[in-house]
Scaffold this active site. Sequence first.
Site, mmCIF file in Angstrom:
data_model
loop_
_atom_site.group_PDB
_atom_site.id
_atom_site.type_symbol
_atom_site.label_atom_id
_atom_site.label_comp_id
_atom_site.label_asym_id
_atom_site.label_seq_id
_atom_site.Cartn_x
_atom_site.Cartn_y
_atom_site.Cartn_z
ATOM 1 N N GLU A 21 32.773 66.408 11.244
ATOM 2 C CA GLU A 21 33.165 66.148 12.806
ATOM 3 C C GLU A 21 34.108 67.019 13.313
ATOM 4 O O GLU A 21 33.698 67.411 14.703
ATOM 5 C CB GLU A 21 33.824 64.609 12.833
ATOM 6 N N LYS A 99 31.666 56.669 20.800
ATOM 7 C CA LYS A 99 31.020 57.633 19.876
ATOM 8 C C LYS A 99 29.582 57.377 19.722
ATOM 9 O O LYS A 99 29.269 56.408 18.952
ATOM 10 C CB LYS A 99 31.860 57.611 18.661
#
Length: 121
Positions: A21, A99
């Site tokens: 990420e 997200k």
Amino acid sequence: MDKIYVNGMRFYGYHGVFEEENRLGQRFNIDLVCEMDLAPAGQTDNLDYGVSYAGLYQLTEEIVTGEPVNLLETLGERIASAVLAHSELIQSVTVKVIKPDPPIPGHYDSVAIEMTRRRAQ
């Protein structure tokens, strides 16, 4: 209390607890709700008594595209603090950090946090 909404802001950032990420990045969607008295701006048609929506967008963009953090909660706290510092007219802010593509196996639309912070009296 009156409200200003800035909805569906979309940014690319490098936040998360997993190495990929931080390296690859991902999309983040942000919604803001700012509570304040809008009567002075509405009665005078003068931005000096209001809050710039563009300014709210810009400070949110700087945080989301800026320094990586591990948690959505940290991102939300930083945005909320910046919004309250942006204008003394804003009495409270609700920040939703979404997200849409977290690296979690399964079928779902998104994960999100929402927090409300108020100006200290």
